[in-house]
Design an enzyme around this catalytic site. Structure first.
Site, mmCIF file in Angstrom:
data_model
loop_
_atom_site.group_PDB
_atom_site.id
_atom_site.type_symbol
_atom_site.label_atom_id
_atom_site.label_comp_id
_atom_site.label_asym_id
_atom_site.label_seq_id
_atom_site.Cartn_x
_atom_site.Cartn_y
_atom_site.Cartn_z
ATOM 1 N N GLU A 1 11.815 -11.307 8.510
ATOM 2 C CA GLU A 1 10.525 -10.962 9.127
ATOM 3 C C GLU A 1 9.691 -12.220 9.349
ATOM 4 O O GLU A 1 9.094 -12.423 10.406
ATOM 5 C CB GLU A 1 9.732 -10.003 8.220
ATOM 6 C CG GLU A 1 10.360 -8.643 8.039
ATOM 7 C CD GLU A 1 11.198 -8.557 6.769
ATOM 8 O OE1 GLU A 1 11.899 -9.548 6.444
ATOM 9 O OE2 GLU A 1 11.164 -7.505 6.109
ATOM 10 N N HIS B 1 -14.429 9.769 -3.022
ATOM 11 C CA HIS B 1 -14.593 10.776 -1.980
ATOM 12 C C HIS B 1 -13.266 11.111 -1.315
ATOM 13 O O HIS B 1 -13.251 11.677 -0.224
ATOM 14 C CB HIS B 1 -15.624 10.286 -0.959
ATOM 15 C CG HIS B 1 -16.957 10.065 -1.603
ATOM 16 N ND1 HIS B 1 -17.889 11.067 -1.741
ATOM 17 C CD2 HIS B 1 -17.478 8.965 -2.209
ATOM 18 C CE1 HIS B 1 -18.951 10.579 -2.381
ATOM 19 N NE2 HIS B 1 -18.721 9.309 -2.690
#
Ligand code: F6P
Length: 555
Positions: A224, A396
């Site tokens: 990569e 949340h």
């Protein structure tokens, strides 16, 4: 490599589950696992002061855990039976404790102060370490004062780090964590994924004339990274049209000078490190060049001092006061006795947003192993799955499950007494949330309390909180380069502590090899338009054929 397994002097041989301390912990677990923290705190008003430890500016409160004094005593006994002290000494003295790769493991040498000695295979490596640091600092100064310019004479304003795994996660985490201290007149970007989107988005709005690529790869063979490095080279040459431009726009960080020069980077523009530095333990080596350019040599050195302070603490403190040992042992307690599967790391600091991702590689690549040092299959769980997000955002989204789900998820909360960005009462609000979460997780809210608040009967089960959910709270004064160093070293050594108990090699990563080899073969097959039958399983064959049919946009 030799056909005989290497002798590891410090390795322990007794089966972990046969150890007296392990057996005692098993029995102890049966006796106390139902004890509630409400009870533990009620029985001992000093608990919140007693179950704490402090070193190198880090305060650890581990009182909100499902433990008693006896648990701590037995966990420490386990560490002793597993020869943790001997293994620590073996690491610090350069023994080849990465036995499957027959290498020393000496990231601690990267932060040794000048004049200290760390001997690897008969050679003191500290002078070499400091020589590289000096070169990095000199290079950084040249960029700052404009002595190092781009090929057309323009100042370098954009630094792009190309690397993956340890050659990316450390640099990007450190840059984000220390952004407050960073030069705001330069851009810092990080390209890791072979998905071209990563490279394209990092380069779309900047000029090649002002851009320096740092190609970071320990091996310089990672596909990569090389693919991105070649695309970067083309991007530079497309604009500057002279191969001599490469000298001014590329530097490399690697242990492999030969491959660096094969790529076309002058070895004079290479910053080296050593095979005794693991990729995921390398952010304070030359792999941290982008960090140094971002925050400056002095801040980088301050970070090394923080690492070193935690190293010294780990090496010398008694286990019951030793932060990395305590965190490691508490992890073992939940992982192996409560059978918890994961651990959440929850920094209450936006600058630490990449810290959980960094810890994922550190922990899971190190301790995601299924055989012991001598190659026998383990009969206990090894690394937990690490995950997390900064607070308060996580509250949340996934905290619901942490509070009321069916799984036990030990959490590390990390917070700072001072904010770097004062704004109204934001910091008090942030820290209030941290303290509130650990309190709620530990003590919960009983059905009686819920009912007493006027909740109808039918709603009480939904609104009750069992509590008894364990947390560590790690509190430091302020997020500085020094503090970041202490935090990273804290987790590095707790991972090592756990790997020692599990008797595994925390420093190899053979598990990444098979996928890499298969991908090499498959990419060739995808690129050859041939009707030869594919020789994979029927699922892989069908997927590849489908991809081949649709990879070009259909007209
Ligand atoms: O594939 C895993 C791995 O080897 C990691 O251990 C390492 O951090 C990463 O790849 C990158 O390796 P390199 O720095 O050699 O490119």
């Amino acid at each position: 490599m030799s056909s005989e397994p290497p002798a590891v002097a410090s390795a322990n041989t007794q089966s972990l589950t046969e150890r007296p301390a392990w057996k005692a912990l098993d029995q102890h677990y049966q006796a106390i696992h139902n004890l509630h923290m409400r009870q533990l705190f009620a029985d001992d008003p000093q608990r919140g002061e007693r179950f704490t430890a402090e070193a190198a500016g880090i305060y650890l409160d581990y009182s909100k855990n499902r433990i008693t004094d006896e648990t701590c005593r037995l966990l420490v006994q386990l560490a002793e039976e597993c020869d943790l002290r001997k293994r620590i000494d073996a690491m610090f003295s350069g023994e080849h404790i990465n036995s499957t790769e027959q290498r020393a493991v000496l990231h601690i040498a990267l932060r040794a102060s000048e004049g200290e000695q760390v001997i690897v295979d008969g050679i003191d490596v500290v002078p070499e370490v400091h020589a590289v640091l000096e070169r990095m600092a000199a290079f950084t100064d040249q960029l700052y004062n404009g002595q190092w310019k781009g090929y057309t004479g323009k100042r370098i304003r954009n630094i792009i780090n190309i690397g993956i795994g340890g050659s990316d996660l450390g640099p990007v985490m450190a840059y984000e964590a220390l952004r407050y201290y960073s030069r705001r007149d330069m851009n810092f970007r990080f390209v890791s994924n072979v998905d071209a989107t990563d490279f394209k988005e990092a380069t779309r709005d900047i000029s090649p004339e002002e851009t320096l690529f740092i190609i970071c790869s320990k091996t310089f063979t990672t596909t990569e990274t090389l693919a991105n490095a070649h695309s970067a080279r083309k991007w530079i040459l497309d604009e500057l049209a002279d191969v001599r431009a490469v000298r001014k726009h590329f530097v490399a960080v690697s242990t492999n000078a030969e491959e660096v020069s094969n790529f076309g980077i002058d070895p004079a523009n290479m910053f080296g490190f050593w095979d005794w530095v693991g990729g995921r333990y390398s952010m304070e080596s030359a792999i941290g060049l982008s960090t140094m350019i971002a925050i400056g040599p002095d801040n980088f050195r301050a970070m090394l001092v923080g690492f070193h302070a935690m190293d010294q603490h780990f090496r010398t403190a008694p286990f019951d006061k030793n932060l990395p040992v305590l965190i490691g042992l508490l992890g073992i307690w939940y992982n192996n006795f409560f059978n918890s599967q994961t651990i959440a790391v929850l920094p209450y600091d936006q600058y630490l947003k990449r810290f959980p991702a960094y810890l994922q590689q550190l922990t899971m690549e190190s301790n995601g192993k299924q055989v012991t040092l001598n190659g026998t299959r383990v009969n206990y769980q090894t690394s937990p799955i690490v995950w997390g997000e900064p607070g308060t955002n996580g509250q949340h989204s996934f905290y619901q499950l942490v509070h009321q789900g069916t799984r036990l998820i030990p959490c590390d909360f990390i917070g700072f007494c001072q904010t770097l960005n004062p704004l109204g009462n934001h910091h008090d609000m942030l820290m209030a949330n941290l303290f509130a979460q650990t309190e709620a997780l530990a003590f919960g809210k009983t059905r009686e309390e819920v009912k007493a608040a006027g909740t109808p009967d039918w709603l009480c089960p939904h609104r009750s909180f069992e509590g008894n959910r364990p947390t560590n709270t790690i509190l430091a004064e302020r997020l500085t380069p020094y503090t970041l160093g202490t935090l990273v070293a804290l987790y590095e050594h707790s991972v090592f502590t756990q790997g020692t108990i599990w008797n595994i090699d925390s420093f190899d990563q053979w598990g990444v090899e098979l996928g890499k080899a298969l991908a090499k073969r498959i990419v060739q097959e995808l690129e050859t338009e041939s009707d030869l039958p594919l020789k994979h399983d029927s699922s892989t064959n069908t997927l590849m054929r489908r991809y081949g049919r649709f990879k070009k946009p259909q007209s």
